[in-house]
Write an enzyme that holds these catalytic residues in place. Structure first.
Site, short mmCIF file in Angstrom:
data_model
loop_
_atom_site.label_atom_id
_atom_site.label_comp_id
_atom_site.label_asym_id
_atom_site.label_seq_id
_atom_site.Cartn_x
_atom_site.Cartn_y
_atom_site.Cartn_z
N ARG A 24 46.66 6.91 61.45
CA ARG A 24 47.29 7.75 62.47
C ARG A 24 46.48 7.62 63.74
NH1 ARG A 24 47.87 12.87 64.80
NH2 ARG A 24 50.07 13.45 65.04
N GLU A 26 46.21 9.03 66.71
CA GLU A 26 45.54 10.15 67.37
C GLU A 26 44.24 10.55 66.68
OE1 GLU A 26 48.19 13.41 67.94
OE2 GLU A 26 49.82 12.14 68.69
N ASP A 27 44.16 10.28 65.38
CA ASP A 27 42.98 10.69 64.61
C ASP A 27 41.84 9.67 64.67
OD1 ASP A 27 44.52 12.82 63.92
OD2 ASP A 27 44.73 12.31 61.80
N ARG A 29 42.14 6.04 66.06
CA ARG A 29 42.25 4.81 66.85
C ARG A 29 41.00 4.55 67.68
NH1 ARG A 29 46.68 5.65 69.42
NH2 ARG A 29 48.06 4.20 68.32
N GLY A 56 59.22 5.24 66.39
CA GLY A 56 60.40 6.08 66.36
C GLY A 56 60.42 6.88 65.09
N GLU A 90 55.15 3.85 56.21
CA GLU A 90 54.26 2.69 56.04
C GLU A 90 53.68 2.68 54.63
OE1 GLU A 90 52.31 1.76 60.45
OE2 GLU A 90 51.09 2.61 58.85
#
Length: 488
Positions: A24, A26-27, A29, A56, A90
Site C-alpha cells: 500500500r 501511502e504506508d 512507498r 481504480g 492483487e
C-alpha cells in the site's frame, strides 16, 4: 525467515519478472518498499513495482499480467493494507498463482502483527467493516481467505525496533537463493544431458576441491552444456555469478574492450567507467563468485579479463574455464592435471542410445532400424553434437531418405558439425595446418618416426604434433576427413 515450504513442481520458465512487490503506497512507498526495491534493482533482479499505474476500483489487465509473469511475490502487509480493495485484489491474483504452482509468495509484516492479518482483527477488522458496506459477500470472503492463506506462509516481521536494512538484506538473500536454485538443469531436455551424468558428478567434485578447474575437449563434445548445468546447479551457493559465453568469439569482435563489459556484467553496474575498475575490484573482493569463461583458446583472452584476479577474486570464489586447447588451460590453471577435466567421446552403446533419442524418441532401434543406425553412429565417432544433429535430421524420415543422407554426408558433411570442428583447425598456423592435412589425407596409421622423416622441416613436425595433441585434434579420427572436405 522460518523454514519455507514450497512445491518442487513450481516452474519459473518464460517468466518476465523475478519479483513482484505488492504494497500500500501511502504506508510504505517512501520507506521500506523503496529500500527493498532499490536493493533488488541494484543486484540485477528484475522487479515489478506498480507505483506508476493509475488505480481504480479493480486492478488493470496489465497489473494482472505482471503478477502472472513474476516468479516470486513479496507482499508487504502494513497497517492499512486491507483498506485498499486494489491491494486485496492483487493478493487474490498472487494466491491463485501460488495455488497453480507457478509462483511463490513471501509476506512481510510491516508494523503489524501476523495474527491481525491472518484473523482480520485490529486495523484489518476496521477495514473490512467499511468494505462490507460496498462489496458483496463473495468478494469479501475471497479477500479474507487470501489474507489468511498468505499470512500462514513464513515471512519477515518488521517492528519499530527492527533494523530494516537487515530485513531487506534477508529478503534479498531469500529471493536470490530461490531464483538460482530454480534455474538449474530443468532447462535441459533428457537428450541434452544424456550421457554426461557422470561428468556432471565428476565436475561437482572437482569444483568442491579446487578454486579453478578446466574442461577440455574437441568441439561438439558438450563442454559448454556441461559447464552450464554445473553452473546452474551451483550458483545459488555464491554471492554473485556470471557465465561468459563464447569468449574467443567476443574477444575477436571487441578485443581488450571486452574487459569493461565483463566487469559491468559481473558487478551489475550498468554505468561502469573503465577508470573506476580499481575501486570496483576492491568492492568485489568481498564477494564469493562463481565465474565461467566459455571457449577460451588463447592466453590473451584470459589475461584481458582475469590477469590480476589474484588481487580481487577471493579464496572462496570458483572459476571454470572451457577450452579446446590443453596448453592454454595449463598456463591458466597450472600443471596439476587433476584440475583439468578431459571430456571424452561417448562410448558406442551410449552413442547409439543418444542417436536413437533424437531419431526415434526412444533409446533403442527396432531390429529393422539397427543396421542403418549403427552406420550413422559409427560415422559420428562418439561426438554428441553429430549424434544429435544427425538424429534430428532423420526423425520421422523413411529408410530411403536415411540411406540418401548417409551417402550425402560422406562427401558433404553437415555444416552444423563441421563448423564446430573447423574452429580447432583454424587455430593452427599455416605449417601446422599443412602437417595436419598431410597426416589426415595420407599418413593415418603410419608410424610416427616414418612420418616425421617425410614431413619434418626445420623441426616443425615435433612442434606441430604437440600442438595437435594439445588441441585434441588426434581424437577426431574419421573427422580428419571432414575437415579436409571442408577445406577443399
Amino acid at each position: 525467515m522460518a523454514d519455507y515450504i514450497q512445491s518442487p513442481a513450481i516452474s519459473y520458465s518464460q517468466k518476465k519478472y523475478d519479483v513482484f512487490i505488492s504494497f500500500r503506497g501511502e504506508d510504505t512507498r517512501a520507506n521500506f518498499t523503496s529500500h527493498l526495491h532499490e536493493k533488488l534493482k541494484k543486484e540485477g533482479i528484475e522487479t515489478y513495482i506498480d507505483d506508476k499505474l493509475e488505480r481504480g476500483e479493480e486492478i488493470s489487465n496489465a497489473l494482472s499480467e505482471a503478477i502472472k509473469d513474476s516468479k516470486i511475490s513479496i507482499v508487504v502487509f502494513s497497517k492499512d493494507y486491507a483498506s485498499s480493495s486494489w491491494c486485496l485484489d492483487e493478493l487474490v491474483h498472487i494466491l491463485q498463482c501460488v495455488e497453480r504452482k507457478t509462483q511463490i509468495v513471501g509476506p512481510v509484516f510491516y508494523h503489524v502483527d501476523p495474527s491481525d492479518v491472518r484473523k482480520q482483527i485490529g486495523s484489518y477488522a476496521e477495514a473490512f467493516k467499511k468494505h462490507e458496506d460496498r462489496h458483496n459477500d463473495t468478494t469479501i470472503r475471497r479477500w479474507r481467505e487470501a489474507l489468511t492463506k498468505a499470512a500462514n506462509h513464513s515471512g519477515w516481521d518488521v517492528s519499530k525496533s527492527s533494523n530494516e536494512a537487515v530485513v531487506v538484506s534477508g529478503i534479498f538473500n531469500f529471493v536470490r537463493k530461490e531464483l538460482r536454485s530454480k534455474s538449474s538443469s530443468h532447462h535441459y531436455s533428457k537428450q541434452d544431458i544424456f550421457g554426461i551424468d557422470n561428468s556432471i558428478a565428476d565436475l561437482h567434485k572437482l569444483l568442491s576441491n579446487y578454486a579453478r578447474i578446466g574442461i577440455c575437449g574437441m568441439g561438439g563434445l558438450g563442454k559448454t552444456t556441461l559447464a552450464q548445468i554445473v553452473f546452474n546447479q551451483s550458483c545459488h551457493q555464491y554471492d554473485s555469478h556470471y557465465f561468459f559465453r563464447n569468449v574467443r568469439e567476443e574477444f575477436q569482435k571487441h578485443g581488450t574492450n571486452l574487459k569493461e563489459e565483463f566487469f559491468r556484467q559481473l558487478s551489475n553496474e550498468k554505468d561502469l567507467q573503465y577508470g573506476h575498475l580499481d575501486s570496483l575490484k576492491e568492492r568485489l573482493s568481498h564477494k564469493k563468485f562463481l565465474i565461467v569463461l566459455d571457449d577460451v583458446d588463447d592466453l590473451d583472452q584470459y589475461n584481458c579479463l582475469l590477469e590480476d584476479s589474484h588481487s580481487w577474486l577471493n579464496s572462496e570464489s570458483k572459476l571454470i574455464i572451457t577450452s579446446r586447447n590443453h596448453q592454454v588451460l595449463r598456463n591458466i590453471i597450472g600443471n596439476d592435471e587433476r584440475m583439468i577435466y578431459n571430456l571424452k567421446r561417448l562410448k558406442k552403446k551410449i552413442a547409439l542410445e543418444l542417436f536413437c533419442l533424437h531419431a526415434f524418441k526412444r533409446k533403442s532401434p527396432e531390429e529393422s532400424e539397427k543396421e542403418l543406425s549403427l552406420k550413422f553412429v559409427n560415422y559420428a565417432q562418439g561426438l554428441p553434437l553429430a549424434l544429435k544433429v544427425l538424429g534430428s535430421h532423420l526423425f520421422s524420415k523413411n529408410k530411403d531418405l536415411w540411406e540418401s543422407l548417409l551417402n550425402k554426408i560422406i562427401v558433404d558433411p553437415d555444416q552444423n558439425v563441421t563448423s564446430k570442428l573447423k574452429i580447432s583447425f583454424d587455430g593452427l598456423d599455416s605449417k601446422q595446418q599443412s602437417i595436419f592435412l598431410d597426416i589426415a589425407c595420407f599418413f593415418r596409421g603410419y608410424p610416427k618416426y616414418l612420418v616425421r622423416d617425410i614431413l619434418d622441416d626445420c623441426g616443425d613436425f615435433n612442434i606441430a604434433i604437440e600442438v595437435l595433441i594439445d588441441r585434441v585434434l588426434p581424437q577426431l579420427k574419421e573427422y580428419f576427413m571432414l575437415i579436409v572436405i571442408v577445406m577443399s
